[in-house]
Design an enzyme around this catalytic site. Structure first.
Site, short mmCIF file in Angstrom:
data_model
loop_
_atom_site.label_atom_id
_atom_site.label_comp_id
_atom_site.label_asym_id
_atom_site.label_seq_id
_atom_site.Cartn_x
_atom_site.Cartn_y
_atom_site.Cartn_z
N LYS A 79 0.79 -1.24 0.00
CA LYS A 79 0.00 0.00 0.00
C LYS A 79 0.82 1.29 0.00
O LYS A 79 0.40 2.30 -0.56
CB LYS A 79 -0.94 -0.01 1.21
CG LYS A 79 -2.17 -0.88 0.97
CD LYS A 79 -3.31 0.00 0.60
CE LYS A 79 -4.39 -0.75 -0.11
NZ LYS A 79 -5.47 0.13 -0.57
N ASP A 126 -7.99 0.16 6.62
CA ASP A 126 -8.09 -1.11 7.34
C ASP A 126 -6.76 -1.39 8.04
O ASP A 126 -6.63 -2.33 8.79
CB ASP A 126 -8.36 -2.23 6.34
CG ASP A 126 -7.22 -2.31 5.36
OD1 ASP A 126 -6.19 -2.91 5.68
OD2 ASP A 126 -7.34 -1.72 4.26
C1 PLP Z 1 -3.33 -6.41 1.89
C2 PLP Z 1 -4.32 -5.80 0.99
N1 PLP Z 1 -4.61 -6.41 -0.15
C3 PLP Z 1 -5.51 -5.90 -1.00
C4 PLP Z 1 -6.17 -4.73 -0.71
C5 PLP Z 1 -7.21 -4.24 -1.67
O1 PLP Z 1 -6.92 -3.02 -2.22
P1 PLP Z 1 -8.10 -2.09 -2.75
O2 PLP Z 1 -8.85 -1.59 -1.56
O3 PLP Z 1 -7.39 -1.05 -3.51
O4 PLP Z 1 -8.98 -2.94 -3.58
C6 PLP Z 1 -5.89 -4.05 0.47
C7 PLP Z 1 -6.55 -2.80 0.81
O5 PLP Z 1 -6.38 -2.23 1.86
C8 PLP Z 1 -4.94 -4.60 1.35
O6 PLP Z 1 -4.64 -4.01 2.51
#
Ligand code: PLP
Length: 409
Positions: A79, A126
């Site tokens: 992220k 999150d």
């Molecule tokens: C570990 C992880 N994978 C995938 C995602 C998904 O990303 P997006 O919210 O851009 O779909 C998040 C989002 O916070 C994440 O923390």
């Protein structure tokens, strides 16, 4: 649409509307600029691309590659690529300079700090996005305030505080926490750096999506070194869809409108991209639920409309599934076959592998497997988007499962 109740609750929805204009903001020119900037960070290093050859043989595909973002800047998740890039773009805008003229060190300089003055960055998360924003703000000498939804894992909150940022856990779900952060930012005159878009707030989330392309670009170069020109399949997990939209948009550009066959995966109770595809009017639709899932990073009910358009136009299949699919992927990655490398994947990182395994295994899914053209020639690319960002839950899942003891360690 195919509904499966056993062994786990799953729904598959094919997407017929393939094609459309490739998103310019994720084209090669932009991607190069993003990557150049990321590579000016002191700790920049491409994260590993792992090839699970024994597992590929077992599942009867040619190759399974996992891009392992657990190694990104010591922050355990991809992220930060988006948050740090967006903060840099914001600062450049304030300074009246172009990003391609500067580097990360320049943004850290006393001269820049004096010109910008005190700025507070705020976001809702999150966990992973907030940690990235907090890390980037602290590296550059600014304050960050991060709001997390109720029930956020203790370790995810602590990791944000360790950067020096303020972390506040609300008593609302993710979507309501985002609204709360937006309101607070307006009242206090803070700068909101959010990883999703809404009407009138598109520039920053577009920068964030651009930021994520570095991992997609690294993966392609790493596969090329392994003799692969193009993966045949992508499995991308979605929360608001920014990550999936960014990666798919990048590959759609790179391969002239013909990206790999792409499946978007979401948790059953937070499947807003699935719902948008299901409604079928071309628009993004929210799900209104408690967003209950172990996949905390994917627990989002309101899609990013910019990302949604890319997913609508270029993905082939939407899937929603139970937490057990993610848990299976986590356990498989933690216990590799033969000399395959071990991958530590958090709940949101492993769901793609769990799904691929089911698809290659379960005869009830033959039709979907054929529709996706998944077979012994397939080269599958997956993104482990996080490591064990909630170590307590990680251990519970890896050591738990059917027949295990109820331990309280
Ligand atoms: C570990 C992880 N994978 C995938 C995602 C998904 O990303 P997006 O919210 O851009 O779909 C998040 C989002 O916070 C994440 O923390």
């Amino acid at each position: 649409m195919l509904n499966i109740e056993e062994p786990v609750k799953l729904q598959f929805l094919s997407n017929d509307g393939l094609g459309g204009l490739t998103p310019d903001f994720l084209d090669q020119e932009q991607v190069k600029q993003v990557k150049r900037f990321h590579s000016t960070f002191a700790d920049y290093k491409a994260t590993p691309l792992v090839s699970l050859d024994n597992l590929a043989a077992k599942l009867n595909v040619k190759k399974i590659y996992i891009k392992d973002e657990a190694y990104r800047f010591g922050l355990d998740a991809f992220k930060v690529l988006g948050g740090a890039y967006a903060i840099a773009k914001l600062l450049c805008k304030k300074l009246g300079v172009e990003l391609d003229e500067i580097d990360f060190n320049y943004l850290k300089s006393k001269e820049v700090k004096e010109e910008i003055g005190d700025v507070t960055f705020v976001t809702a998360t999150d966990g992973n996005h907030g940690r990235g924003v907090a890390w980037a703000a602290s590296q550059l000498g600014y304050q960050a305030i991060v709001y997390l939804p109720k029930g956020s894992a203790k370790r995810r909150v602590e990791a944000i505080r360790e950067t020096g940022a303020k972390a506040v856990v609300t008593d609302a779900n993710y979507d309501k926490t985002v609204s709360y952060a937006i309101n607070k930012a307006e009242i206090e005159d803070w700068l909101i750096v959010q990883d999703t878009a809404w009407e009138g707030y598109e520039e920053i989330p577009s920068w964030i999506m651009q930021g994520y392309t570095t991992m997609a670009d690294e993966a392609l170069l790493q596969m090329e070194l392994d003799g692969i020109d193009k993966p045949t399949h992508l499995f991308l997990q979605a929360g608001v869809g920014s990550m999936a939209g960014s990666v798919l948009g990048y590959y759609a550009n790179y391969y002239d409108g013909k990206p790999p066959i792409t499946t978007i995966v979401e948790p059953n109770d937070a499947a807003c991209i699935f719902k948008s595809a299901f409604v079928g009017d071309g628009l993004a639709h929210n799900v209104d639920s408690d967003l209950k899932t172990d996949m905390a990073g994917l627990a989002c009910g309101e899609p990013n409309p910019i990302a949604w358009q890319i997913l609508r136009d270029f993905s082939k299949m939407n899937v929603k599934c139970d937490d057990s699919v993610a848990a299976t992927g986590m356990r498989m990655l933690a216990n590799p076959l033969g000399n395959d490398p071990r991958v530590i994947a958090g709940e949101s990182g492993a769901v793609g592998l769990g799904l691929l395994t089911l698809l290659m295994n379960d005869s009830k899914l033959n039709e979907v497997r054929e529709e996706l053209d998944l077979n012994e020639d397939s080269v599958v690319l997956l993104f482990n988007t996080e490591g064990a960002t909630d170590p307590i839950n990680y251990q519970r899942i890896i050591w738990g499962g059917k027949g295990s003891l109820a331990l309280n360690l």
